[in-house]
Design a protein around this motif. Structure first.
Motif, mmCIF file in Angstrom:
data_model
loop_
_atom_site.group_PDB
_atom_site.id
_atom_site.type_symbol
_atom_site.label_atom_id
_atom_site.label_comp_id
_atom_site.label_asym_id
_atom_site.label_seq_id
_atom_site.Cartn_x
_atom_site.Cartn_y
_atom_site.Cartn_z
ATOM 1 N N ARG A 142 0.831 -1.208 0.000
ATOM 2 C CA ARG A 142 0.000 0.000 0.000
ATOM 3 C C ARG A 142 0.864 1.255 0.000
ATOM 4 O O ARG A 142 0.480 2.285 -0.574
ATOM 5 N N ARG A 143 2.014 1.180 0.619
ATOM 6 C CA ARG A 143 2.914 2.341 0.635
ATOM 7 C C ARG A 143 3.504 2.572 -0.757
ATOM 8 O O ARG A 143 3.710 3.718 -1.159
ATOM 9 N N VAL A 144 3.781 1.482 -1.473
ATOM 10 C CA VAL A 144 4.226 1.622 -2.864
ATOM 11 C C VAL A 144 3.129 2.298 -3.687
ATOM 12 O O VAL A 144 3.394 3.184 -4.498
ATOM 13 N N ASN A 145 1.887 1.888 -3.450
ATOM 14 C CA ASN A 145 0.767 2.522 -4.157
ATOM 15 C C ASN A 145 0.690 4.010 -3.875
ATOM 16 O O ASN A 145 0.212 4.788 -4.711
ATOM 17 N N ARG A 146 1.124 4.414 -2.674
ATOM 18 C CA ARG A 146 1.103 5.836 -2.321
ATOM 19 C C ARG A 146 2.279 6.590 -2.926
ATOM 20 O O ARG A 146 2.378 7.800 -2.797
ATOM 21 N N GLY A 147 3.233 5.871 -3.534
ATOM 22 C CA GLY A 147 4.354 6.529 -4.196
ATOM 23 C C GLY A 147 5.652 6.506 -3.433
ATOM 24 O O GLY A 147 6.571 7.274 -3.728
ATOM 25 N N LEU A 148 5.782 5.598 -2.443
ATOM 26 C CA LEU A 148 7.003 5.485 -1.649
ATOM 27 C C LEU A 148 7.693 4.171 -2.005
ATOM 28 O O LEU A 148 7.147 3.096 -1.773
ATOM 29 N N VAL A 149 8.894 4.265 -2.589
ATOM 30 C CA VAL A 149 9.589 3.087 -3.120
ATOM 31 C C VAL A 149 11.019 3.045 -2.592
ATOM 32 O O VAL A 149 11.723 4.061 -2.572
ATOM 33 N N LEU A 150 11.447 1.844 -2.179
ATOM 34 C CA LEU A 150 12.804 1.615 -1.677
ATOM 35 C C LEU A 150 13.640 0.871 -2.704
ATOM 36 O O LEU A 150 13.207 -0.149 -3.250
ATOM 37 N N VAL A 151 14.851 1.380 -2.973
ATOM 38 C CA VAL A 151 15.879 0.631 -3.692
ATOM 39 C C VAL A 151 16.835 0.109 -2.627
ATOM 40 O O VAL A 151 17.611 0.875 -2.058
ATOM 41 N N PRO A 152 16.782 -1.184 -2.316
ATOM 42 C CA PRO A 152 17.509 -1.695 -1.145
ATOM 43 C C PRO A 152 19.011 -1.809 -1.365
ATOM 44 O O PRO A 152 19.499 -1.796 -2.501
ATOM 45 N N GLU A 153 19.707 -1.952 -0.246
ATOM 46 C CA GLU A 153 21.166 -2.079 -0.279
ATOM 47 C C GLU A 153 21.601 -3.263 -1.129
ATOM 48 O O GLU A 153 22.597 -3.195 -1.854
ATOM 49 N N GLU A 154 20.859 -4.371 -1.045
ATOM 50 C CA GLU A 154 21.247 -5.574 -1.790
ATOM 51 C C GLU A 154 20.734 -5.568 -3.224
ATOM 52 O O GLU A 154 20.766 -6.570 -3.921
ATOM 53 N N GLN A 182 23.126 -1.961 -10.501
ATOM 54 C CA GLN A 182 22.634 -0.860 -9.676
ATOM 55 C C GLN A 182 21.715 0.054 -10.492
ATOM 56 O O GLN A 182 20.691 0.528 -9.982
ATOM 57 N N MET A 183 22.069 0.293 -11.730
ATOM 58 C CA MET A 183 21.192 1.084 -12.597
ATOM 59 C C MET A 183 19.836 0.401 -12.756
ATOM 60 O O MET A 183 18.788 1.058 -12.709
ATOM 61 N N LEU A 184 19.841 -0.918 -12.951
ATOM 62 C CA LEU A 184 18.593 -1.659 -13.088
ATOM 63 C C LEU A 184 17.775 -1.577 -11.805
ATOM 64 O O LEU A 184 16.544 -1.409 -11.851
ATOM 65 N N SER A 185 18.432 -1.674 -10.671
ATOM 66 C CA SER A 185 17.727 -1.577 -9.397
ATOM 67 C C SER A 185 17.038 -0.225 -9.240
ATOM 68 O O SER A 185 15.880 -0.139 -8.820
ATOM 69 N N ILE A 186 17.748 0.841 -9.611
ATOM 70 C CA ILE A 186 17.155 2.184 -9.539
ATOM 71 C C ILE A 186 16.008 2.308 -10.541
ATOM 72 O O ILE A 186 14.930 2.826 -10.222
ATOM 73 N N ALA A 187 16.234 1.831 -11.773
ATOM 74 C CA ALA A 187 15.196 1.900 -12.803
ATOM 75 C C ALA A 187 13.957 1.117 -12.387
ATOM 76 O O ALA A 187 12.822 1.545 -12.626
ATOM 77 N N LYS A 188 14.164 -0.023 -11.757
ATOM 78 C CA LYS A 188 13.047 -0.850 -11.276
ATOM 79 C C LYS A 188 12.226 -0.089 -10.236
ATOM 80 O O LYS A 188 11.002 -0.206 -10.178
ATOM 81 N N GLY A 189 12.915 0.703 -9.409
ATOM 82 C CA GLY A 189 12.204 1.520 -8.439
ATOM 83 C C GLY A 189 11.495 2.709 -9.056
ATOM 84 O O GLY A 189 10.472 3.163 -8.545
ATOM 85 N N LEU A 193 11.611 8.404 -3.530
ATOM 86 C CA LEU A 193 12.486 7.261 -3.781
ATOM 87 C C LEU A 193 13.556 7.201 -2.698
ATOM 88 O O LEU A 193 14.250 8.185 -2.447
ATOM 89 N N LEU A 194 13.689 6.026 -2.075
ATOM 90 C CA LEU A 194 14.675 5.798 -1.029
ATOM 91 C C LEU A 194 15.799 4.946 -1.604
ATOM 92 O O LEU A 194 15.559 3.813 -2.048
ATOM 93 N N LEU A 195 17.017 5.468 -1.605
ATOM 94 C CA LEU A 195 18.165 4.756 -2.159
ATOM 95 C C LEU A 195 19.124 4.381 -1.040
ATOM 96 O O LEU A 195 19.734 5.256 -0.411
ATOM 97 N N ASP A 196 19.267 3.079 -0.788
ATOM 98 C CA ASP A 196 20.107 2.597 0.302
ATOM 99 C C ASP A 196 21.449 2.122 -0.236
ATOM 100 O O ASP A 196 21.513 1.181 -1.028
ATOM 101 N N GLU A 197 22.525 2.779 0.207
ATOM 102 C CA GLU A 197 23.902 2.426 -0.168
ATOM 103 C C GLU A 197 24.084 2.433 -1.687
ATOM 104 O O GLU A 197 24.428 1.421 -2.304
ATOM 105 N N LEU A 198 23.886 3.600 -2.254
ATOM 106 C CA LEU A 198 23.962 3.793 -3.699
ATOM 107 C C LEU A 198 25.288 3.322 -4.293
ATOM 108 O O LEU A 198 25.329 2.692 -5.348
#
Length: 238
Positions: free
Chosen positions: A76-88, A145-152, A160-165
């Motif tokens: 539901r948070r993703v639906n609200r527009g909040l997305v995490l790009v995780p460290e892994e 890493q580019m794919l991970s960001i693009a996926k987010g 957009l939350l970027l963890d350990e870019l």
């Protein structure tokens, strides 16, 4: 800068009996880039997990655009527009680049909107268009890493939350990613950046918060934090 998009008030979080975040309060305004800084284990990644609903709160409140998120599940948070790009990185190595992006865009039901999302991220990351049929696991670390960001990004998030870019990436790749962060911000996305590379992250951020042992120890503009002797001593080694 505009009004607060994200508001965190007196947040506490634990892993079992171990409390890891203590009375954390901060805000992120619309169209802003905010850096979260601190040593490993300071609580930065835990805060991101709390924001996305992956980690429960033991106290406090999180609101996005005035809406209390505390009781909402992660999707539901993703639906609200909040997305995490995780460290892994969070990619699926056995899927193609294109199918990874389709997974990232699962909430987009309008075909034209999804096509526009693909055009946007392929414009930002032309190498991903070239490799769209390639398995994600065969990409280089920087490309992953580019794919991970693009996926987010493909669902066009508001925050957009970027963890350990920059984790594990060559300096030249990191510089390229920082340029892309500027482009993403200019397109209207608000960002929170977590990284150990303090100087580089602050170079593209408006403001920052420094964490120590689960608490906010310092806050200020990016330039104020770079000039602060406490930041230099603790995180820049001088």
């Amino acid at each position: 800068m505009d009004r607060p998009l994200l508001q965190i008030d007196h947040l506490n979080a634990s892993y079992g009996d171990l409390q890891v975040l203590w009375d954390v309060s901060l805000e992120v305004r619309e169209n802003e880039i905010v850096a979260l800084l601190g040593a490993n284990g300071a609580g930065k990644s835990t805060l991101l997990r709390c924001l996305t609903g992956l980690n429960p709160l033991t106290g406090g409140r999180i609101s996005l655009d005035g809406e209390d998120l505390s009781g909402l599940p992660p999707y539901r948070r993703v639906n609200r527009g909040l997305v995490l790009v995780p460290e892994e990185r969070g990619i699926f190595p056995e899927l193609s680049v294109e199918n990874n992006l389709r997974v990232g865009g699962y909430i987009v039901t309008d075909k034209e909107e999804l096509r526009a999302g693909f055009d946007w991220v392929y414009g930002l990351f032309p190498v991903l268009r070239e490799r769209r049929r390639q398995l994600a696991g065969s990409l280089s670390g920087g490309e992953q890493q580019m794919l991970s960001i693009a996926k987010g990004l493909i669902s066009r998030p508001r925050l957009l939350l970027l963890d350990e870019l920059s984790l594990g990436l060559a300096p030249v790749v990191v510089l390229k990613l920082l340029d892309l962060i500027k482009q993403i911000h200019e397109s209207g996305v608000t960002l929170i950046l977590v990284d150990q590379n303090v100087e580089k992250i602050l170079s593209v951020s408006h403001r920052g918060y420094v964490f120590e042992n689960g608490r906010i120890a310092l806050e200020g503009s990016a330039q104020e934090l770079l000039r602060d002797p406490r930041t230099k001593k603790a995180y820049l080694g001088r």
